[in-house]
Design an enzyme around this catalytic site. Structure first.
Site, PDB file in Angstrom:
ATOM      1  N   LYS A  23     -17.346  48.267 -33.116  1.00 45.62           N
ATOM      2  CA  LYS A  23     -18.002  47.812 -31.889  1.00 45.62           C
ATOM      3  C   LYS A  23     -18.159  46.308 -31.951  1.00 45.62           C
ATOM      4  O   LYS A  23     -18.491  45.766 -33.012  1.00 45.62           O
ATOM      5  CB  LYS A  23     -19.395  48.457 -31.810  1.00 45.62           C
ATOM      6  N   THR A  83     -18.558  54.529 -31.629  1.00 45.75           N
ATOM      7  CA  THR A  83     -18.925  53.102 -31.650  1.00 45.75           C
ATOM      8  C   THR A  83     -20.252  52.886 -30.923  1.00 45.75           C
ATOM      9  O   THR A  83     -20.998  51.962 -31.223  1.00 45.75           O
ATOM     10  CB  THR A  83     -17.813  52.205 -31.056  1.00 45.75           C
ATOM     11  N   ASP A  84     -20.569  53.767 -29.994  1.00 45.64           N
ATOM     12  CA  ASP A  84     -21.871  53.688 -29.329  1.00 45.64           C
ATOM     13  C   ASP A  84     -23.001  53.911 -30.342  1.00 45.64           C
ATOM     14  O   ASP A  84     -24.041  53.250 -30.272  1.00 45.64           O
ATOM     15  CB  ASP A  84     -21.931  54.735 -28.201  1.00 45.64           C
ATOM     16  N   PHE A 193      -6.947   5.373 -33.658  1.00 47.90           N
ATOM     17  CA  PHE A 193      -5.798   6.227 -33.979  1.00 47.90           C
ATOM     18  C   PHE A 193      -4.563   5.341 -33.921  1.00 47.90           C
ATOM     19  O   PHE A 193      -4.082   4.988 -32.840  1.00 47.90           O
ATOM     20  CB  PHE A 193      -5.690   7.410 -33.004  1.00 47.90           C
ATOM     21  N   ARG A 210     -11.301   3.536 -30.011  1.00 51.71           N
ATOM     22  CA  ARG A 210     -11.314   4.537 -28.940  1.00 51.71           C
ATOM     23  C   ARG A 210     -12.646   5.279 -28.973  1.00 51.71           C
ATOM     24  O   ARG A 210     -13.298   5.356 -30.020  1.00 51.71           O
ATOM     25  CB  ARG A 210     -10.154   5.528 -29.087  1.00 51.71           C
ATOM     26  N   ILE A 258      -8.853  12.267 -36.414  1.00 51.02           N
ATOM     27  CA  ILE A 258      -9.731  13.433 -36.609  1.00 51.02           C
ATOM     28  C   ILE A 258      -9.466  14.015 -38.001  1.00 51.02           C
ATOM     29  O   ILE A 258     -10.385  14.479 -38.677  1.00 51.02           O
ATOM     30  CB  ILE A 258      -9.474  14.477 -35.502  1.00 51.02           C
ATOM     31  N   GLN A 259      -8.194  13.976 -38.424  1.00 49.33           N
ATOM     32  CA  GLN A 259      -7.843  14.485 -39.751  1.00 49.33           C
ATOM     33  C   GLN A 259      -8.701  13.797 -40.823  1.00 49.33           C
ATOM     34  O   GLN A 259      -9.287  14.456 -41.705  1.00 49.33           O
ATOM     35  CB  GLN A 259      -6.351  14.217 -40.040  1.00 49.33           C
ATOM     36  N   ASN A 285      -9.266  18.094 -30.174  1.00 50.84           N
ATOM     37  CA  ASN A 285      -9.394  16.748 -29.624  1.00 50.84           C
ATOM     38  C   ASN A 285      -9.616  16.842 -28.115  1.00 50.84           C
ATOM     39  O   ASN A 285      -8.785  17.372 -27.394  1.00 50.84           O
ATOM     40  CB  ASN A 285      -8.098  15.975 -29.918  1.00 50.84           C
TER      41      ASN A 285
HETATM   42  O1  LIG Z   1      -7.204  11.926 -34.314  1.00 56.27           O
HETATM   43  C1  LIG Z   1      -6.095  12.190 -33.823  1.00 56.27           C
HETATM   44  N1  LIG Z   1      -5.159  12.855 -34.571  1.00 56.27           N
HETATM   45  C2  LIG Z   1      -3.916  13.183 -34.092  1.00 56.27           C
HETATM   46  O2  LIG Z   1      -3.079  13.803 -34.814  1.00 56.27           O
HETATM   47  C3  LIG Z   1      -3.630  12.815 -32.765  1.00 56.27           C
HETATM   48  N2  LIG Z   1      -2.528  12.943 -31.990  1.00 56.27           N
HETATM   49  C4  LIG Z   1      -2.802  12.390 -30.780  1.00 56.27           C
HETATM   50  O3  LIG Z   1      -2.016  12.356 -29.814  1.00 56.27           O
HETATM   51  N3  LIG Z   1      -4.072  11.860 -30.787  1.00 56.27           N
HETATM   52  C5  LIG Z   1      -4.603  12.110 -32.008  1.00 56.27           C
HETATM   53  N4  LIG Z   1      -5.810  11.822 -32.538  1.00 56.27           N
END
Ligand SMILES: O=c1[nH]c(=O)c2[nH]c(=O)[nH]c2[nH]1
Length: 324
Positions: A23, A83-84, A193, A210, A258-259, A285
């Site tokens: 459930k 599941t009830d 970036f 950014r 972001i990575q 993103n």
């Molecule tokens: O932080 C980011 N990682 C990416 O891999 C990526 N690729 C993208 O187009 N913008 C961004 N920004």
């Protein structure tokens, strides 16, 4: 000989078969659960416990066991727990649980399921918290959190999953995942970036500065699954603290992607909690598109980004910390 070979083959084919049922979306609310007290505090967070005056979870239950095969292959429901009934079981146990965490509740209910239904071989229980915020009201020392009135919030939620397996007459607790999902953070500047592959497909301009908008889910596992239950609060990792680490690192670090950002968050989480085995991320993103940069100072105007959206997934453990 031939017979035993056949048996081996049979076992193999059922081992590989996907067979479970359960459930999901079981909404359960409990008032005046036991408070979570005595957690370790960390510099990134003011979180030191939870009153649990109002505790809400959306629960998922999954049953596994060979004895369910006839329910699929022969329409024989004699072993099927409806599941009830699972839903009723979860709701009932919410009144019995004496602990203070989502993971602890899932473990408690999972164990009760295995104790009650001896033909169930394994149970997976997961839940997402329904977040509620205390509202501020005037008190003796000025405005303070109400212990009566809460707001249903759409902020981030704690997540938990546990897997319990019967091994003869023992119940093994080998796997768990905890987490916090739905974090959404925007940093208005001090993020870049640059340096990515430039070829005939590249149209994105490099950005030295950014505004970055991310949504983030963070998951973790403990070296010792039982530490996830919160019975030893000093070894419990509260979702609120991990959320706070994410925002503090975002504030502090001028990252080039972001990575890079999630790696820095992961290092901080592993540094703060030696009891963890791993931490993993799912990031999205959602960065807005800049439409005006001709304003004074750092002021900008943005619009929503178009689809599609980028994402990052990453997992790490203490070996990443040692490499630093
Ligand atoms: O932080 C980011 N990682 C990416 O891999 C990526 N690729 C993208 O187009 N913008 C961004 N920004």
């Amino acid at each position: 000989m031939i017979d035993s070979n056949e048996t081996d083959t049979d076992t193999q084919s059922t081992d590989q078969r996907t067979m479970n049922y359960g459930k999901e979306k079981v909404a359960v609310y409990r008032t005046y659960a036991n408070p979570l007290e005595g957690v370790r505090t960390i510099p990134e967070s003011s979180f030191d416990g939870r009153d649990n005056i109002l505790f809400g979870l959306e629960v998922r239950v999954q049953f596994e066991g060979e004895e369910f095969l006839p329910s699929f292959s022969e329409a024989d429901n004699s072993k099927v727990v409806a599941t009830d009934s699972m839903k009723n079981f979860v709701l009932h146990q919410a009144g019995e649980y004496e602990g203070a965490t989502a993971e602890g509740f899932l473990h408690f209910v999972g164990k009760e399921f295995l104790d009650t239904y001896s033909h169930v071989e394994a149970v997976k229980m997961s839940a997402t918290e329904y977040p509620f915020d205390e509202r501020l009201v005037p008190g003796e020392d000025g405005v303070e959190p109400s212990d009566l009135v809460f707001r249903a919030s759409d902020d981030e939620s704690a997540f938990g999953e546990i897997y319990l397996e019967r091994d003869d007459d023992r119940i093994e607790f080998k796997e768990q995942t905890s987490g916090v999902t739905g974090i959404e953070l925007i940093k208005v500047k001090d993020n870049s970036f640059t340096g990515y592959v430039q070829d005939e497909y590249t149209t994105l301009p490099e950005r030295e500065d950014r505004a970055l908008y991310i949504s983030l889910d963070i998951f973790w596992t403990y070296d010792e699954p039982k530490d996830a239950l919160g019975e030893e609060p000093q070894r419990y990792v509260p979702a609120e603290q991990v959320r706070d680490i994410a925002q503090v690192v975002f504030h502090e670090v001028d990252s080039n992607s972001i990575q890079d950002l999630i790696y820095q968050i992961g290092l901080r989480v592993l540094e703060r909690y030696p009891e963890l085995e791993s931490v993993s991320f799912e990031a999205n993103n959602r960065t807005w598109i800049e439409v005006r940069d001709d304003l004074e100072g750092d002021a900008r105007v943005f619009r929503e980004p178009p689809r599609p959206t980028g994402y990052q997934q990453f997992s790490m453990d203490h070996s990443d910390l040692e490499e630093q």
